[in-house]
Scaffold this motif. Sequence first.
Motif, PDB file in Angstrom:
ATOM      1  N   ASP A  32       1.116  -1.266   0.137  1.00  0.00           N
ATOM      2  CA  ASP A  32      -0.072   0.143   0.051  1.00  0.00           C
ATOM      3  C   ASP A  32       0.808   1.390   0.144  1.00  0.00           C
ATOM      4  O   ASP A  32       0.395   2.261  -0.584  1.00  0.00           O
ATOM      5  N   ARG A  33       1.950   1.300   0.852  1.00  0.00           N
ATOM      6  CA  ARG A  33       2.871   2.378   0.979  1.00  0.00           C
ATOM      7  C   ARG A  33       3.463   2.767  -0.616  1.00  0.00           C
ATOM      8  O   ARG A  33       3.490   3.841  -1.039  1.00  0.00           O
ATOM      9  N   LYS A  35       2.422   1.910  -3.349  1.00  0.00           N
ATOM     10  CA  LYS A  35       1.286   1.885  -4.303  1.00  0.00           C
ATOM     11  C   LYS A  35       0.870   3.561  -4.315  1.00  0.00           C
ATOM     12  O   LYS A  35       0.847   4.218  -5.299  1.00  0.00           O
ATOM     13  N   SER A  36       1.051   4.070  -3.077  1.00  0.00           N
ATOM     14  CA  SER A  36       0.618   5.301  -2.798  1.00  0.00           C
ATOM     15  C   SER A  36       1.911   6.123  -2.992  1.00  0.00           C
ATOM     16  O   SER A  36       1.396   7.504  -3.357  1.00  0.00           O
ATOM     17  N   GLN A  37       2.882   6.095  -3.489  1.00  0.00           N
ATOM     18  CA  GLN A  37       4.213   6.559  -3.687  1.00  0.00           C
ATOM     19  C   GLN A  37       4.001   7.669  -5.033  1.00  0.00           C
ATOM     20  O   GLN A  37       3.381   6.788  -5.875  1.00  0.00           O
ATOM     21  N   THR A  38       3.944   8.634  -4.803  1.00  0.00           N
ATOM     22  CA  THR A  38       3.767   9.410  -6.203  1.00  0.00           C
ATOM     23  C   THR A  38       4.855  10.052  -7.014  1.00  0.00           C
ATOM     24  O   THR A  38       4.786  10.000  -8.242  1.00  0.00           O
ATOM     25  N   LYS A  41       6.378   7.279  -9.503  1.00  0.00           N
ATOM     26  CA  LYS A  41       5.443   6.219  -9.642  1.00  0.00           C
ATOM     27  C   LYS A  41       6.163   4.938  -9.653  1.00  0.00           C
ATOM     28  O   LYS A  41       6.835   4.834 -10.791  1.00  0.00           O
ATOM     29  N   GLN A 129      -5.006   2.687   7.787  1.00  0.00           N
ATOM     30  CA  GLN A 129      -4.110   2.289   6.724  1.00  0.00           C
ATOM     31  C   GLN A 129      -3.419   1.100   7.322  1.00  0.00           C
ATOM     32  O   GLN A 129      -2.544   0.633   6.833  1.00  0.00           O
TER      33      GLN A 129
END
Length: 169
Positions: A32-33, A35-38, A41, A129
């Motif tokens: 999840d961490r 995947k949330s990294q922008t 990406k 989370q």
Amino acid sequence: MSGGQAAAAVLVVSLAGYGLPGQQTLLQQQVDRLKSQTTPKLDPLKIQEAYERQRTMYDFIRQTSPQQAQAIVANMLRQDNAELDAAAAKQKADELLTPWQRFFLTFDPIASLDQVKCPVLLLSGTADQEAPADLHLTALEKELKSFNHGATSKRLVGVNHLMQPPQTE
């Protein structure tokens, strides 16, 4: 109460309870961490590789002695990060090998749940989370409702793992 007798639980309340095994929980948190990294990406294949690498590391931690695991984990950390010196890798490995960490990796919250005979109230936040309700609360609901008809669950909108509202409120 006379000596040696334990009181029977009248009610169990679970606040943001875990419903998945510890290793699975930690691996899902990592995914999840990532995947949330922008920025940058990450490619889904890189996320899968990181997942597999972490799963292997956790398997070594669970299945080998602390001394063996410490050497293997420190080596894996250095392979993953060439800038990490031996002392820093050992320190990071030690953080992954605490008694609590080793326990949590083997922890299965469902394993003894069938022993709970009293009513159960499960509360979980939709913004959690650490133990997302869609995974953990769902697993607890399914297990409890299979044998305990006194189980009630509530999803608290916008509440995090610490039962706190969003920081904007």
